[in-house]
Design a protein around this motif. Structure first.
Motif, mmCIF file in Angstrom:
data_model
loop_
_atom_site.group_PDB
_atom_site.id
_atom_site.type_symbol
_atom_site.label_atom_id
_atom_site.label_comp_id
_atom_site.label_asym_id
_atom_site.label_seq_id
_atom_site.Cartn_x
_atom_site.Cartn_y
_atom_site.Cartn_z
ATOM 1 N N LEU A 1 60.062 -18.034 12.758
ATOM 2 C CA LEU A 1 59.163 -18.594 11.490
ATOM 3 C C LEU A 1 58.637 -19.850 11.584
ATOM 4 C CD1 LEU A 1 62.401 -18.137 8.896
ATOM 5 C CD2 LEU A 1 59.919 -16.629 9.037
ATOM 6 N N VAL B 1 57.195 -21.511 4.427
ATOM 7 C CA VAL B 1 56.402 -20.556 5.294
ATOM 8 C C VAL B 1 55.413 -19.612 3.795
ATOM 9 C CG1 VAL B 1 56.276 -18.557 6.877
ATOM 10 C CG2 VAL B 1 58.410 -20.240 6.654
ATOM 11 N N ASP B 2 53.908 -20.684 4.500
ATOM 12 C CA ASP B 2 52.856 -19.533 3.786
ATOM 13 C C ASP B 2 52.941 -18.260 4.446
ATOM 14 O OD1 ASP B 2 52.351 -22.309 2.702
ATOM 15 O OD2 ASP B 2 50.374 -22.511 4.467
ATOM 16 N N ARG B 3 53.040 -17.603 2.973
ATOM 17 C CA ARG B 3 52.453 -16.241 2.487
ATOM 18 C C ARG B 3 50.873 -15.894 3.587
ATOM 19 N NH1 ARG B 3 55.000 -13.785 -3.303
ATOM 20 N NH2 ARG B 3 56.971 -14.458 -1.667
ATOM 21 N N PRO B 4 50.336 -14.396 4.389
ATOM 22 C CA PRO B 4 49.352 -14.665 5.234
ATOM 23 C C PRO B 4 48.738 -14.367 4.293
ATOM 24 C CG PRO B 4 51.117 -12.664 5.764
ATOM 25 C CD PRO B 4 51.479 -13.599 4.636
ATOM 26 N N PHE B 5 48.904 -14.353 2.669
ATOM 27 C CA PHE B 5 47.687 -14.122 1.856
ATOM 28 C C PHE B 5 47.808 -14.335 0.333
ATOM 29 C CE2 PHE B 5 51.374 -11.540 1.587
ATOM 30 C CZ PHE B 5 51.679 -11.557 0.423
ATOM 31 N N THR B 6 46.345 -14.103 -0.019
ATOM 32 C CA THR B 6 46.563 -14.845 -1.342
ATOM 33 C C THR B 6 46.331 -14.414 -1.987
ATOM 34 O OG1 THR B 6 43.913 -14.650 -0.780
ATOM 35 C CG2 THR B 6 44.908 -17.143 -0.110
ATOM 36 N N ASN B 7 46.633 -15.175 -4.001
ATOM 37 C CA ASN B 7 47.418 -14.183 -4.831
ATOM 38 C C ASN B 7 45.751 -13.671 -5.879
ATOM 39 O OD1 ASN B 7 46.761 -16.386 -6.716
ATOM 40 N ND2 ASN B 7 49.124 -17.010 -6.853
ATOM 41 N N ARG C 1 46.871 -20.008 -2.060
ATOM 42 C CA ARG C 1 47.899 -18.866 -1.319
ATOM 43 C C ARG C 1 49.470 -19.457 -1.724
ATOM 44 N NH1 ARG C 1 47.821 -17.205 4.000
ATOM 45 N NH2 ARG C 1 45.828 -18.357 3.559
ATOM 46 N N GLU C 2 50.480 -18.080 -1.822
ATOM 47 C CA GLU C 2 51.927 -18.912 -2.095
ATOM 48 C C GLU C 2 52.817 -19.201 -0.744
ATOM 49 O OE1 GLU C 2 52.547 -15.466 -4.234
ATOM 50 O OE2 GLU C 2 51.634 -15.583 -6.318
ATOM 51 N N ALA C 3 54.069 -18.944 -1.211
ATOM 52 C CA ALA C 3 54.396 -19.564 0.244
ATOM 53 C C ALA C 3 56.307 -19.210 -0.409
ATOM 54 C CB ALA C 3 55.056 -21.354 0.410
ATOM 55 N N ASP C 4 56.865 -18.621 1.213
ATOM 56 C CA ASP C 4 58.539 -18.466 0.913
ATOM 57 C C ASP C 4 59.189 -19.719 1.165
ATOM 58 O OD1 ASP C 4 58.436 -15.976 -0.462
ATOM 59 O OD2 ASP C 4 57.195 -15.751 1.666
#
Length: 141
Positions: free
Chosen positions: A7, A33-39, A44-47
């Protein structure tokens, strides 16, 4: 079987250093950690996986990592469970890190943006192509 995770993200808070009753150091922190796509809204979302380190690595993380610092974590995913005060079974999934890389210099050593020196504002390539003034004694060959 294989259980490896890598990560890269930023710490959401300073690592929390604790010691077990037998004196073993452990830290816990959360990595954004950013997700590789947008909603659907284009955002941009993150975990936010929780990370645990042990022993010398835990002490190193507690000494050098700070909130907001870009960090790479390598380790394994572990799930544990316990019974809470209400008698319900609670499951916790975390990353047990065995390798932590600091991906940027320590932010505490940086000067605030409004106090940058002229040297920090210079373009490092502004003299690109011009001769460098260096004596033969300074060359390693």
């Amino acid at each position: 079987m294989l259980n490896r995770v890598i990560l890269i993200g930023r710490l959401t808070r300073d690592p929390e250093l604790r010691y077990t009753p037998t004196g073993v150091a452990t830290t816990t922190f959360t990595l954004a950690v950013d997700r590789p796509f947008t909603n659907q809204s284009g955002e941009r979302e993150a975990d936010f996986p929780p990370v645990v380190t042990w022993r010398q690595l835990a002490e190193t993380c507690a000494n050098y990592l700070r909130k907001g610092r870009l960090t790479a974590i390598e380790g394994r995913i572990q799930t544990r469970n316990y019974e809470n005060n209400e008698g319900k079974r609670v499951y916790v999934t975390e990353v047990i890190a065995d390798n932590v890389r600091f991906l940027e210099s320590n932010r505490e050593n940086r000067q605030p943006d409004n106090q940058n020196t002229t040297r920090n504002n210079q373009d490092p390539f502004s003299e690109d192509g011009k001769p460098i003034d260096i004596s033969d004694d300074d060359l390693p060959f």
